[in-house]
Design a protein around this motif. Structure first.
Motif, short mmCIF file in Angstrom:
data_model
loop_
_atom_site.label_atom_id
_atom_site.label_comp_id
_atom_site.label_asym_id
_atom_site.label_seq_id
_atom_site.Cartn_x
_atom_site.Cartn_y
_atom_site.Cartn_z
N ILE A 186 0.86 -1.18 0.00
CA ILE A 186 0.00 0.00 0.00
C ILE A 186 0.90 1.22 0.00
O ILE A 186 1.77 1.37 0.86
N SER A 187 0.72 2.11 -0.99
CA SER A 187 1.60 3.27 -1.10
C SER A 187 0.79 4.55 -1.29
O SER A 187 -0.20 4.57 -2.03
N LEU A 188 1.23 5.61 -0.61
CA LEU A 188 0.66 6.95 -0.75
C LEU A 188 1.83 7.88 -1.06
O LEU A 188 2.68 8.12 -0.20
N MET A 189 1.86 8.42 -2.28
CA MET A 189 2.98 9.25 -2.73
C MET A 189 2.42 10.59 -3.20
O MET A 189 1.80 10.69 -4.26
N VAL A 238 -4.16 0.29 11.47
CA VAL A 238 -3.26 -0.08 10.37
C VAL A 238 -2.58 -1.39 10.73
O VAL A 238 -1.92 -1.49 11.78
N ASP A 239 -2.74 -2.39 9.87
CA ASP A 239 -2.18 -3.72 10.12
C ASP A 239 -1.63 -4.26 8.80
O ASP A 239 -2.40 -4.66 7.92
N VAL A 240 -0.31 -4.23 8.64
CA VAL A 240 0.30 -4.67 7.39
C VAL A 240 1.33 -5.75 7.66
O VAL A 240 1.95 -5.79 8.73
N ASP A 241 1.50 -6.63 6.67
CA ASP A 241 2.43 -7.74 6.78
C ASP A 241 3.75 -7.34 6.13
O ASP A 241 4.16 -7.87 5.10
N GLY A 242 4.42 -6.35 6.72
CA GLY A 242 5.66 -5.85 6.16
C GLY A 242 6.08 -4.58 6.86
O GLY A 242 5.55 -4.21 7.91
N ASN A 243 7.05 -3.89 6.29
CA ASN A 243 7.58 -2.67 6.87
C ASN A 243 6.64 -1.48 6.64
O ASN A 243 5.89 -1.43 5.66
N ILE A 244 6.72 -0.52 7.55
CA ILE A 244 6.04 0.77 7.39
C ILE A 244 7.11 1.84 7.26
O ILE A 244 7.96 1.98 8.14
#
Length: 199
Positions: free
Chosen positions: A95-98, A167-173
């Motif tokens: 998931i990306s916000l740029m 926010v719950d992600v399977d990776g780095n933030i």
């Protein structure tokens, strides 16, 4: 477009691949999944749900003034009303916000935006099973007030905020605010120059 419109409905998007929202470089250009837009005044109520079954979710805004991409309710100067919306984004990838280099350019998952007045309520939930989260705003050489946010609020907003942010992600933030004046990235409630109680 602009106008006074009370919106009481839900928006559901489900994709077998990825979901991408990209705003062009024109002044005020925007992409939105949800309720509101550019100068869309009035109350906004109803759930917003975006699911990417086998890919990520990406939002990007352009290099000119007031460009934005958003999943949720609100937008750019979408004032004179209340927001009550549960916003859910579920991805099977990054998931990306740029946010782009334009003044007031932003990317957001949640309720609010830039210059959005009025009370804001609802749960904002962002999850990814096979990817992390990347947020960036205010790249070097860009104009001021760029932001990237997950939650409720934004830039130059007012009104009471009663919201949960998960926010719950399977990776780095990774959250990065660049060299532009007053740029910010945030997960939570409020923002910059936000006026109003937070509960």
């Amino acid at each position: 477009s602009s106008g006074n419109l009370t919106t009481t409905t839900g928006v559901t998007v489900e994709a077998e691949g990825g979901v991408s929202l990209t705003s062009a470089d024109g002044t005020g250009s925007h992409t939105l999944i949800g309720l509101g837009g550019n100068r869309q005044w009035g109350d906004k109520a109803g759930p917003v749900s975006v699911t990417s079954n086998t890919g990520g979710v990406s939002l990007s805004s352009g290099s000119n003034e007031d460009s934005f991409s958003q999943i949720g309710a609100g937008g750019q100067f979408a004032s004179d009303g209340t927001i009550d919306s549960d916003v859910t984004v579920q991805a099977d990838g990054l998931i990306s916000l740029m946010s782009g280099s334009g003044e007031n350019a932003f990317t957001m998952i949640g309720n609010g935006g830039n210059g959005v007045d009025g009370a804001k309520a609802g749960t904002v939930r962002v999850t990814s099973d096979n990817g992390g989260l990347t947020m960036m705003a205010g790249t070097s050489g860009s104009n001021g007030d760029s932001f990237s946010m997950i939650g409720s609020g934004g830039h130059a907003t007012s009104g009471v905020i009663t919201s949960n942010v998960i926010v719950d992600v399977d990776g780095n933030i990774a959250m990065t605010s660049g060299g532009a004046a007053k740029a910010f990235t945030q997960i939570g409630l409020g923002g910059r120059d936000a006026d109003g109680a937070v509960a």
